[in-house]
Design a protein around this motif. Structure first.
Motif, PDB file in Angstrom:
ATOM      1  N   LEU A 136       0.810  -1.220   0.000  1.00  0.00           N
ATOM      2  CA  LEU A 136       0.000   0.000   0.000  1.00  0.00           C
ATOM      3  C   LEU A 136       0.849   1.280   0.000  1.00  0.00           C
ATOM      4  O   LEU A 136       0.321   2.384  -0.092  1.00  0.00           O
ATOM      5  N   ARG A 137       2.179   1.141   0.115  1.00  0.00           N
ATOM      6  CA  ARG A 137       3.050   2.317   0.052  1.00  0.00           C
ATOM      7  C   ARG A 137       4.228   2.041  -0.905  1.00  0.00           C
ATOM      8  O   ARG A 137       4.163   2.341  -2.074  1.00  0.00           O
ATOM      9  N   ASP A 138       5.264   1.391  -0.393  1.00  0.00           N
ATOM     10  CA  ASP A 138       6.462   1.249  -1.215  1.00  0.00           C
ATOM     11  C   ASP A 138       6.221   0.352  -2.427  1.00  0.00           C
ATOM     12  O   ASP A 138       6.793   0.585  -3.496  1.00  0.00           O
ATOM     13  N   ILE A 176      17.213  -0.673   9.128  1.00  0.00           N
ATOM     14  CA  ILE A 176      18.245  -0.460   8.110  1.00  0.00           C
ATOM     15  C   ILE A 176      17.491  -0.245   6.815  1.00  0.00           C
ATOM     16  O   ILE A 176      16.780  -1.136   6.345  1.00  0.00           O
ATOM     17  N   LYS A 177      17.598   0.947   6.269  1.00  0.00           N
ATOM     18  CA  LYS A 177      16.835   1.293   5.073  1.00  0.00           C
ATOM     19  C   LYS A 177      17.740   1.186   3.848  1.00  0.00           C
ATOM     20  O   LYS A 177      18.543   2.079   3.574  1.00  0.00           O
ATOM     21  N   ASP A 178      17.584   0.081   3.155  1.00  0.00           N
ATOM     22  CA  ASP A 178      18.403  -0.151   1.964  1.00  0.00           C
ATOM     23  C   ASP A 178      17.550   0.184   0.751  1.00  0.00           C
ATOM     24  O   ASP A 178      17.064  -0.692   0.053  1.00  0.00           O
ATOM     25  N   VAL A 220      14.636  -4.639   8.799  1.00  0.00           N
ATOM     26  CA  VAL A 220      15.419  -4.493   7.565  1.00  0.00           C
ATOM     27  C   VAL A 220      14.488  -4.261   6.379  1.00  0.00           C
ATOM     28  O   VAL A 220      13.497  -4.968   6.194  1.00  0.00           O
ATOM     29  N   HIS A 221      14.818  -3.227   5.608  1.00  0.00           N
ATOM     30  CA  HIS A 221      14.052  -2.843   4.419  1.00  0.00           C
ATOM     31  C   HIS A 221      14.963  -2.896   3.209  1.00  0.00           C
ATOM     32  O   HIS A 221      16.044  -2.314   3.217  1.00  0.00           O
ATOM     33  N   THR A 222      14.532  -3.612   2.165  1.00  0.00           N
ATOM     34  CA  THR A 222      15.340  -3.607   0.949  1.00  0.00           C
ATOM     35  C   THR A 222      14.443  -3.595  -0.282  1.00  0.00           C
ATOM     36  O   THR A 222      13.213  -3.608  -0.167  1.00  0.00           O
ATOM     37  N   HIS A 223      15.055  -3.526  -1.437  1.00  0.00           N
ATOM     38  CA  HIS A 223      14.346  -3.646  -2.717  1.00  0.00           C
ATOM     39  C   HIS A 223      15.017  -4.767  -3.501  1.00  0.00           C
ATOM     40  O   HIS A 223      16.227  -4.969  -3.396  1.00  0.00           O
ATOM     41  N   ASP A 224      14.216  -5.448  -4.331  1.00  0.00           N
ATOM     42  CA  ASP A 224      14.759  -6.606  -5.036  1.00  0.00           C
ATOM     43  C   ASP A 224      15.316  -6.250  -6.412  1.00  0.00           C
ATOM     44  O   ASP A 224      15.529  -7.123  -7.249  1.00  0.00           O
ATOM     45  N   SER A 261      10.434  -3.344  -6.426  1.00  0.00           N
ATOM     46  CA  SER A 261       9.652  -3.350  -5.183  1.00  0.00           C
ATOM     47  C   SER A 261      10.356  -4.254  -4.151  1.00  0.00           C
ATOM     48  O   SER A 261      11.494  -4.675  -4.360  1.00  0.00           O
ATOM     49  N   GLN A 262       9.678  -4.543  -3.054  1.00  0.00           N
ATOM     50  CA  GLN A 262      10.260  -5.419  -2.036  1.00  0.00           C
ATOM     51  C   GLN A 262      10.203  -6.888  -2.505  1.00  0.00           C
ATOM     52  O   GLN A 262       9.407  -7.230  -3.377  1.00  0.00           O
ATOM     53  N   PRO A 263      11.050  -7.738  -1.899  1.00  0.00           N
ATOM     54  CA  PRO A 263      10.913  -9.179  -2.133  1.00  0.00           C
ATOM     55  C   PRO A 263       9.479  -9.616  -1.827  1.00  0.00           C
ATOM     56  O   PRO A 263       8.782  -8.983  -1.033  1.00  0.00           O
TER      57      PRO A 263
HETATM   58 CO    CO Z   1      11.925   1.541  -0.097  1.00  0.00          CO
END
Ligand code: CO
Length: 457
Positions: free
Chosen positions: A11-13, A173-175, A203-207, A239-241
């Motif tokens: 709903l956001r990232d 941790i904002k990756d 932990v936040h990441t993008h794929d 987006s995220q995994p």
């Molecule tokens: Co992000």
């Protein structure tokens, strides 16, 4: 056995990364009650670019979205992303605006506020953090992950301790670029957990580079408490995994998620229908689904790549793309190694484009670049070379104070200025943050209001 908790980001990232934040409120509401039953740790659904885009492109009130979702999500905490002292806008706001914005966000339904600053400057974090604590929210402070000679393990450890001392409830941790590799993530989380065993680590990441789920497995093994994922229909790529893939992979391991997989599959179906609609509407750039391992080298957030391409194309300079990609790390070095996240990703990216197109470095600089180099955005991680500052700003002098000290209290004046336009504190905040967008939006909302009242009963 320790459960790993999942924050769902669709709903956001999720839609910010894949369809330029264009998911309207009415596409979210029908599925919220189901999402509320899954067992998620939280739903990230507000802040970041959603606030601006709701008004500017969707003709919707972001506050209304928040209230509507809150009505339907009775159990699951709602989460937002806040850009430190710049809130969800693009300049530094005064402390009174920060206080009121945070208060209203929490009053309207936000439970967890993730606060970050591109420069990791504590001065840009401390006021919003104070406000979140004051109004009873959970303050999750995020460290923007970056790679450079100074962004060492100790750098992040010290930063996390500073945030802990300021009262952070959780450390993230904002990756944002998806450049944190699994082994490095493991070391980082391990070190954080050792230094602060009771602090929840997120932990936040993008794929984007294809490394996201490997990172998650390693940080979970290192003791991370929460990870961010996005439902399959709007997950993966930049987006995220993907939520279901992570949930399945962890099933039967030492770190189960215990999410309701039947519901996850319903939710995925629902958003698949939405995705088909967005594809038809041309809202999804297929590029954002492609795996791009080169990003690890260039350290660019996914969104920045597509912006660069369109910027260059509009200048009929698409063929100079590779040159610009090579120029970006050089500008970033000159600029004291900021993490490439809003607004620094735009500032550095635009500068690199100008340096290449004009065939001379720093011949022309944006006002934002000059302000940043002067110190008005905060302290850079590495001091900026005096000669660079002189070339860009015409002075070697640097502003050493806190950016928010430059902004005088602004609420009182704003109340006068927007007296006829804003009917509530929420609307006033929309006007302060995006005056050019909010004013016409609110005026048009008002002229159509009587009709709505007539048809409602
Ligand atoms: Co992000």
């Amino acid at each position: 056995m320790s459960n790993i908790q999942i924050t769902e980001t669709v709903l956001r990232d999720g839609h910010q990364s894949l369809l330029a934040t264009r998911m309207p409120t009415e596409d979210m509401l029908p599925i919220i009650e189901k999402m509320d039953e899954v067992g998620y740790r939280s739903l990230e659904m507000w802040g970041g670019a959603t606030f601006d885009v709701a008004m500017r492109f969707l003709n919707q009130d972001p506050w209304e979205r928040l209230r509507e979702i809150k009505k339907l999500a009775k159990k699951t905490p709602l989460q937002m992303l806040l850009r430190g002292q710049t809130l969800v806008g693009y300049r530094h706001y005064a402390d009174d605006t920060v206080d009121l914005f945070v208060r209203k966000s929490i009053e309207n339904g936000i439970d967890i506020v993730r606060i970050f600053d591109a420069l990791n400057d504590v001065n840009n974090i401390k006021n919003p953090l104070k406000a979140v604590k004051k109004y009873g929210g959970i303050a999750q402070v995020a460290m923007s992950y970056s790679i450079s000679p100074i962004h060492t393990l100790d750098f992040y450890l010290n930063l996390a301790k500073e945030y802990q001392d300021l009262g952070a409830d959780e450390i993230a941790i904002k990756d944002m670029a998806g450049i944190l590799l699994p082994e490095r993530g493991y070391e980082l989380v391990k070190a954080l957990k050792k230094a602060m065993p009771n602090m929840p680590i997120v932990v936040h990441t993008h794929d984007t580079a294809g490394t996201g789920s490997m990172l998650y497995l390693k940080v979970i093994e290192a003791g991370a408490d929460v990870i961010d994922t996005s439902i399959s229909s709007l997950g993966g790529g930049s987006s995220q995994p993907v939520t279901e893939s992570i949930v399945k992979s962890l099933e039967g391991s030492k770190y189960p998620t215990n999410l309701n997989q039947e519901l996850l599959s319903d939710i995925a179906e629902y958003f698949k229908t939405m995705r088909n609609k967005y594809l038809e509407q041309g809202l999804i750039d297929i590029q954002s689904y492609f795996t791009e391992p080169k990003l690890i080298e260039y350290q660019l957030p996914g969104g920045m790549l597509s912006n660069l391409v369109s910027q260059l194309k509009s200048q009929k300079a698409g063929h100079r793309y590779e040159e610009v990609l090579r120029e970006i790390p050089k500008v970033r070095k000159d600029f004291g190694y900021p993490a490439l996240v809003t607004p620094l990703s735009q500032i550095v990216g635009t500068q690199a484009v100008m340096n290449v197109l004009l065939d001379e470095r720093y011949k022309i600089c944006s006002k934002e670049a000059k302000d940043y180099i002067q110190g008005f955005y905060g302290k850079s991680s590495v001091p900026i070379d005096e000669d660079i500052r002189e070339k860009i700003c015409g002075t070697k002098e640097e502003y050493k104070g806190s950016p928010s000290d430059l902004v005088k209290p602004e609420l009182e004046d704003a109340r006068k200025e927007f007296a006829g336009v804003a009917d509530s504190d929420e609307e006033l905040l929309s006007c302060i943050l995006f005056p050019q967008v909010a004013k016409p939006y609110l005026e048009s909302k008002k002229t159509s209001a009587p009709i709505e009242i007539e048809i409602l009963p």
